[in-house]
Every structure is written in structure tokens, then in C-alpha cells.
Scaffold this active site. Structure first.
Site, short mmCIF file in Angstrom:
data_model
loop_
_atom_site.label_atom_id
_atom_site.label_comp_id
_atom_site.label_asym_id
_atom_site.label_seq_id
_atom_site.Cartn_x
_atom_site.Cartn_y
_atom_site.Cartn_z
N HIS A 243 0.58 -1.14 -0.13
CA HIS A 243 0.01 0.01 0.03
C HIS A 243 0.88 1.31 0.16
O HIS A 243 0.79 2.20 -0.91
CB HIS A 243 -0.87 -0.03 1.23
CG HIS A 243 -1.58 1.42 1.59
ND1 HIS A 243 -3.13 1.37 1.16
CD2 HIS A 243 -1.29 2.34 1.96
CE1 HIS A 243 -3.34 2.47 1.52
NE2 HIS A 243 -2.47 3.20 2.28
N GLU A 244 1.96 1.24 0.97
CA GLU A 244 2.58 2.56 0.99
C GLU A 244 3.50 2.87 -0.09
O GLU A 244 3.69 3.88 -0.65
CB GLU A 244 3.42 2.33 2.51
CG GLU A 244 2.69 2.45 3.75
CD GLU A 244 1.70 3.68 3.89
OE1 GLU A 244 2.06 4.87 3.06
OE2 GLU A 244 0.76 3.40 4.54
N HIS A 247 1.97 4.83 -2.62
CA HIS A 247 1.97 6.03 -2.76
C HIS A 247 3.35 6.67 -3.33
O HIS A 247 3.25 7.67 -3.94
CB HIS A 247 1.66 6.58 -1.07
CG HIS A 247 0.52 6.17 -0.62
ND1 HIS A 247 -0.72 6.76 -1.02
CD2 HIS A 247 0.05 5.69 0.65
CE1 HIS A 247 -1.81 6.18 -0.20
NE2 HIS A 247 -1.17 5.89 0.75
ZN ZN Z 1 -2.22 5.16 2.50
#
Ligand code: ZN
Length: 434
Positions: A243-244, A247
Site C-alpha cells: 500500500h505505502e 503512494h
Molecule cells: Zn495510504
């Protein structure tokens, strides 16, 4: 009375821990409040927009090109650790990298869950990046104490204080490690599982920070975990970093806004992720597919089916399993805008060759395929047995085929070795005939 309050606090914290919390928005606010950081962010975003347009106008996108990313993993809180603990933490780092490579190439086993729900998501398909994240092994930065051949994994000294979001002394970055994607595993305050810059720039030594109880997964064989870095359910499948890092590759959360009037400029700016303005924490299990228009999850607050299984929503690790094709295109564009910032000399040519082709099936009965991910100018293949006797040899020059089928002449069952030589070097793979 005091005891009661303490108990309530515990209950609150446990309840809180059941929901994913990502610090990226807070981190970006900190960056945008710093004029120099804000300018650097906007400058790179405009380069990204150019790359995005190029990619969209190029219908012949070369999906065979393998992206290779040098990664360094840092454990700042692991100070005076024994060699056994270091070995364990290196294994944990590699376990996490293996998870990333599966998730980003859509080769994770649970992506099969998509088949039973995909009909409900018209216009959405799964996406992958054709990427290999590799823990760097060569030409480490000076002063890190690492030698050629060592994994770029550090203990105790780097990125002190990374558990707090701050741009006071750099923005959770270390210029020593410029050119890498840096992953810092530490105790993050405030119940946050991880944070990353939105659109990370390796040239600044920017980091993705992951909480020490949300990094990696269970190790095999024993020891199955490392003291102080035990992945805690339900965030114990390594998906916090998936997830990170999304980003870092310029992906926003899928739950940015309901406004779907122009999907390319609103919400998460990805047209094949249905708009929503609320995260989902619950698991839309694959054995419980949504009924279009029904009350079963995941109808979003905007009235669309929510793509809960997407890595950029907030569900638990075992419930997220896909990027969309639109997200993959966005990540590819971000990579294209920052590829020049990566220190690729940190990767050995051996890693490069190992990842350049696949050999299948193995074991086999004497017939197998060598498939390259991109065309090699020329290469040679040699097969020899355990005594060193060559049983097959061939040169391939300027071939236009990515795959070569090799048929051995009546080989006896046993272990053989395949040497594949190209301009980049030589790789030996074990071959089993049975
Ligand atoms: Zn996030």
C-alpha cells in the site's frame, strides 16, 4: 476509577488497532507546508504529467521491459543486535521484498479471487508493473560499513527518529541513501501502520516508513519471526508496504472523492477505480461476492461498488489483492519520471541475468523452454551433467523470438545444469529430468 480508565484506554487502543491508518496525508501536509519541499514536489509532478501523457498516447507500450529497483532496508531501532538477529532481520526484509514482487507483478496467489467478482466491476481489470524490487548488493554508499556482496540492510544507525512524521531535519530522508527506494522499519507513533511521500523521489533519499509490527510475514523455516518485529494480525501479510509503496509510485487512496465527472482530474485520478469518499475496513471476502445494487458490501458512499480488494483501500492484509490497470499505468509513468534518480549500479549483473529469463517446466522429461523477458542480442545455451559432460550446446544469434524450446536427445533421469551466456555474463540453473 483509575483502573477503569486504563481498561477503557486498552479497549480503545485494541479497537483502534483493528483499522488500518496510513500517515501519508499527514506527511504530505508537512511537506506542502515547507516552501522548498513543496516546490520540489510540484516540479516532479509536472514531469510525471508529461510521462503520463506520453504513455497514454503510446498505444504500443512496451510491457516487456523489466523495471529493476534497488532497495535498501533500515532497522533504526535494532541497535546492539547479535549476528543471529541480523540474519533474522535480513530474512524478514527478503520475505517482504518477495511479497512486493508478487503483488506488483500480479503473481500473488490470492489474485485468483478476482475471477469470482470481476463481472461486478465493469471496466476494471487487474494491473501489474513488470518490476523486480531487489535488495541492493553492490557499490554501497561510503560510510555505511557495507562491502560488495552485502545486502543493503542496516541496523541501528540510520534514519534515527523516522517514527515521527517531520520535515524539521529533512523529511524522513537520508541523502546518504539517495538513489535507492529506502524502507525504514521502526516503531511509528499514533497507531499509524506506515507512511510514504505521494510521489517519492529517490534523489533525496526519501523513505517509506513501516511500523515494526506490520512489516513482512511469517518466515519459514524456524525462527518464524524476529523479536521486536513480529507481524501482528490482521496486518501480517506484508501488504502495508504494498500500500505505502503505491503512494511512493504516486497512487492516491481510492477513497479520495465522490466526484466522478472527470475521473482523470478528480478523486484518485484513476478512471478504473470506482469513486468513493470513504475507506473500507471490512473484508469483502471472495466467497461473498457483491450483488450489483444489493445491500451486501461493497456499495460505496457514492453509490458505486467499492473496489475494496484494491491495495490502495484500507482493508486488512488478507482482503486486498490487486492494483487496477489504470493504477499500473500511473505507477509506470511515475517510474518513467524518476528512473534517472535510481542508482542501478547498486544491483549486480547476476541479479540482472537471473531476472532476465525463465526456464520451464522444471523438472521435465528432456524438453523445456527458455523464455527471455526482452530480446537478447545473442546468447548461448549449454547443458551438462553432474560429471561436467556437455550433452547440449547451441548459439542463438539475433533471434527474433523471446522463447526457445530445447529438446535434449534421450537424456537419462537426473540432475543437470544449464549455462546461459550473454553479453551480460553467465547464469547457471539447475535442471531436473525425471
Ligand atoms: Zn495510504
Amino acid at each position: 476509577m483509575k483502573l477503569k480508565l486504563f481498561f477503557l484506554l486498552i479497549v480503545f487502543q485494541v479497537a483502534f488497532a483493528q483499522q488500518r491508518t496510513c500517515g501519508t496525508q499527514e506527511y504530505m501536509q508537512t511537506i506542502m507546508n515547507d516552501p522548498a519541499q513543496r516546490a520540489a514536489y510540484l516540479e516532479q509532478q509536472s514531469k510525471f504529467e508529461v510521462e503520463m501523457q506520453k504513455l497514454e498516447s503510446n498505444s504500443l507500450r512496451n510491457t516487456n521491459e523489466l523495471i529493476r529497483i534497488p532497495v535498501a532496508v533500515h532497522y533504526p531501532t535494532a541497535g546492539a543486535v547479535t549476528d543471529a538477529i541480523k540474519t533474522c532481520l535480513r530474512r524478514l526484509a527478503q520475505k517482504q521484498i518477495d511479497i512486493l514482487n508478487a503483488d506488483y507483478n500480479a503473481t500473488n496467489t490470492d489474485i485468483s479471487n478476482w475471477a469470482s467478482v470481476s463481472d461486478n466491476y465493469f471496466g476494471t481489470s487487474t494491473g501489474s508493473l513488470n518490476v523486480q524490487f531487489v535488495i541492493a548488493t553492490q557499490n554501497h554508499p561510503a560510510g555505511t560499513g557495507l562491502n560488495n556482496g552485502d545486502l543493503a540492510v542496516t541496523f541501528g544507525t540510520d534514519f534515527i527518529g523516522s517514527g515521527v512524521i517531520s520535515c524539521t531535519n529533512g523529511c524522513n530522508e537520508d541523502i546518504t541513501w539517495a538513489g535507492y527506494i529506502n524502507i525504514v522499519v521502526t516503531n511509528i507513533s499514533g497507531g499509524i501502520l506506515g507512511f510514504s511521500p505521494l510521489g517519492g523521489q529517490p534523489q533525496f533519499g526519501r523513505t517509506v516508513v513501516i511500523d515494526n509490527n506490520s512489516f513482512g510475514a511469517t518466515l519459514t523455516p524456524s525462527p518464524t519471526s524476529c523479536a521486536g518485529f513480529v507481524p501482528a494480525a490482521p496486518y501480517n501479510k506484508g501488504r502495508t508496504l504494498t500500500h505505502e509503496l503505491g503512494h511512493f509510485f504516486n497512487l492516491a487512496h481510492t477513497f479520495q472523492a465522490c466526484d466522478g465527472s472527470n475521473c482523470a482530474s478528480s478523486g484518485d485520478r484513476v478512471c478504473d477505480t470506482p469513486p468513493t469518499d470513504q475507506p473500507r475496513y471490512d473484508c469483502n471476502a471472495a466467497d461473498n461476492p457483491p450483488t450489483p445494487g444489493g445491500g451486501n458490501p461493497p456499495l460505496s458512499s457514492c453509490g458505486f461498488l467499492q473496489l475494496t480488494m484494491n491495495y490502495m483501500d484500507y482493508v486488512q492484509d488478507s482482503c486486498m489483492y490487486m492494483f487496477s490497470a489504470g493504477q499500473a499505468a500511473r505507477m509506470q509513468s511515475w517510474y518513467n519520471s524518476i528512473s534517472g534518480q535510481l542508482t542501478t549500479t547498486a544491483l549486480s549483473s547476476q541479479d540482472f541475468l537471473e531476472n532476465k529469463f525463465t526456464l520451464y517446466p522444471n523438472p521435465n522429461k528432456g524438453s523445456f523452454t527458455i523464455e527471455f523477458k526482452e530480446l537478447a542480442n545473442s546468447f548461448s545455451v549449454e547443458v551438462y551433467d553432474v560429471t561436467g559432460k556437455t550433452i547440449y550446446e547451441n548459439n542463438y544469434d539475433q533471434t527474433a523470438n523471446l522463447a526457445q524450446v530445447i529438446n535434449l536427445d534421450n537424456p537419462t533421469n537426473g540432475v543437470y545444469f544449464v549455462n546461459i551466456k550473454s553479453d551480460d555474463g553467465i547464469v547457471t540453473k539447475k535442471l531436473i529430468i525425471q
